[in-house]
Design a protein around this motif. Structure first.
Motif, PDB file in Angstrom:
ATOM      1  N   VAL A 185      44.457  50.488  20.906  1.00  0.00           N
ATOM      2  CA  VAL A 185      44.274  51.910  20.650  1.00  0.00           C
ATOM      3  C   VAL A 185      45.232  52.694  21.540  1.00  0.00           C
ATOM      4  O   VAL A 185      45.126  52.662  22.764  1.00  0.00           O
ATOM      5  CB  VAL A 185      42.813  52.338  20.912  1.00  0.00           C
ATOM      6  CG1 VAL A 185      42.616  53.811  20.579  1.00  0.00           C
ATOM      7  CG2 VAL A 185      41.851  51.463  20.114  1.00  0.00           C
ATOM      8  N   HIS A 186      46.156  53.385  20.891  1.00  0.00           N
ATOM      9  CA  HIS A 186      47.170  54.182  21.594  1.00  0.00           C
ATOM     10  C   HIS A 186      47.100  55.592  21.011  1.00  0.00           C
ATOM     11  O   HIS A 186      47.733  55.892  20.009  1.00  0.00           O
ATOM     12  CB  HIS A 186      48.546  53.549  21.369  1.00  0.00           C
ATOM     13  CG  HIS A 186      49.661  54.237  22.077  1.00  0.00           C
ATOM     14  ND1 HIS A 186      49.783  54.252  23.444  1.00  0.00           N
ATOM     15  CD2 HIS A 186      50.715  54.944  21.597  1.00  0.00           C
ATOM     16  CE1 HIS A 186      50.870  54.935  23.778  1.00  0.00           C
ATOM     17  NE2 HIS A 186      51.442  55.372  22.677  1.00  0.00           N
ATOM     18  N   TRP A 242      38.832  45.256  21.715  1.00  0.00           N
ATOM     19  CA  TRP A 242      39.402  46.598  21.859  1.00  0.00           C
ATOM     20  C   TRP A 242      40.215  46.672  23.145  1.00  0.00           C
ATOM     21  O   TRP A 242      39.699  46.466  24.228  1.00  0.00           O
ATOM     22  CB  TRP A 242      38.293  47.652  21.882  1.00  0.00           C
ATOM     23  CG  TRP A 242      37.582  47.742  20.569  1.00  0.00           C
ATOM     24  CD1 TRP A 242      36.445  47.074  20.208  1.00  0.00           C
ATOM     25  CD2 TRP A 242      37.989  48.492  19.430  1.00  0.00           C
ATOM     26  NE1 TRP A 242      36.119  47.384  18.920  1.00  0.00           N
ATOM     27  CE2 TRP A 242      37.048  48.255  18.412  1.00  0.00           C
ATOM     28  CE3 TRP A 242      39.044  49.350  19.181  1.00  0.00           C
ATOM     29  CZ2 TRP A 242      37.142  48.850  17.160  1.00  0.00           C
ATOM     30  CZ3 TRP A 242      39.140  49.940  17.927  1.00  0.00           C
ATOM     31  CH2 TRP A 242      38.199  49.692  16.935  1.00  0.00           C
ATOM     32  N   THR A 268      43.024  49.305  25.130  1.00  0.00           N
ATOM     33  CA  THR A 268      43.587  50.659  25.094  1.00  0.00           C
ATOM     34  C   THR A 268      44.751  50.757  26.072  1.00  0.00           C
ATOM     35  O   THR A 268      44.814  50.030  27.055  1.00  0.00           O
ATOM     36  CB  THR A 268      42.547  51.734  25.468  1.00  0.00           C
ATOM     37  OG1 THR A 268      42.240  51.625  26.849  1.00  0.00           O
ATOM     38  CG2 THR A 268      41.283  51.610  24.631  1.00  0.00           C
ATOM     39  N   THR A 300      41.090  48.374  29.253  1.00  0.00           N
ATOM     40  CA  THR A 300      42.146  49.377  29.346  1.00  0.00           C
ATOM     41  C   THR A 300      43.151  48.996  30.424  1.00  0.00           C
ATOM     42  O   THR A 300      42.837  48.209  31.322  1.00  0.00           O
ATOM     43  CB  THR A 300      41.565  50.783  29.629  1.00  0.00           C
ATOM     44  OG1 THR A 300      42.623  51.745  29.532  1.00  0.00           O
ATOM     45  CG2 THR A 300      40.930  50.863  31.000  1.00  0.00           C
TER      46      THR A 300
END
Length: 184
Positions: A53-54, A79, A81, A107
């Motif tokens: 996810v960007h 997920w 990020t 992340t």
């Protein structure tokens, strides 16, 4: 050297390891809840299970609230990020309940080692009594402003100032490139 945005850079690095990005699912910068839902529901049909996810910083964690609602935060999905999430988390109040939706999300966080310059900067930040929390992006913004100010100061000292004429044509070809170091 890889140029372009983060997704392009990721694609290049994956290609070096003989891997590819199977699908890119774009969101408009001003995305809304229905757009997120539509994109994620389409992705379920495509079958990817690893998501990178960007997106722009999302202080309300709107994106992951929808992911959770669609039951996509399970062991069937991975997920990842980019640093937008760590910066967002740095600026959120310590509300643990709202962070529960991020359980299992990984992340990236830029690392800035503790050193005397960082400690001095952090102290100055606190002394300015800014309402904004200290984040990596804040440090980069502060560093960038010092870079610009220092470059202008150096240019003016080396060139005796600027003069403006009635024709207002700036001769950019006559400007020198200045190398300036980090100041934090």
């Amino acid at each position: 050297m890889i140029t372009g945005n983060g997704v392009t850079a990721l694609g290049h690095e994956l290609a070096r390891k003989r891997a590819t990005i199977s699908y890119k699912l774009p969101l408009c910068p001003e995305y809304n809840i229905s757009e997120i839902s539509d994109v994620l529901n389409k992705s379920k049909a495509l079958g990817p299970r690893v998501y990178v996810v960007h997106i722009d910083p999302d202080p309300s964690l709107k994106f992951f609230r929808i992911v959770k609602k669609l039951d996509m935060i399970t062991s069937n999905y991975i997920w990842l990020t980019t640093d937008w999430l760590s910066s967002t988390l740095d600026s959120l109040p310590g509300d643990r309940d709202s962070l529960e939706i991020l359980q299992g999300v990984v992340t990236l966080r830029p690392y800035i080692p503790n050193n005397p310059k960082k400690k001095a900067f952090t102290a100055r930040w606190r002394n300015m009594q800014l309402k904004a929390k200290f984040t990596t992006y804040g440090l980069y913004a502060y560093d960038t402003m010092w870079l610009v100010a220092r470059s202008i100061d150096r240019f003016l000292k080396e060139n005796g100032g600027l003069t403006f004429s009635l024709n207002n044509k700036l001769q950019l070809g006559n400007l020198k490139v200045l190398m300036v170091e980090n100041f934090y």
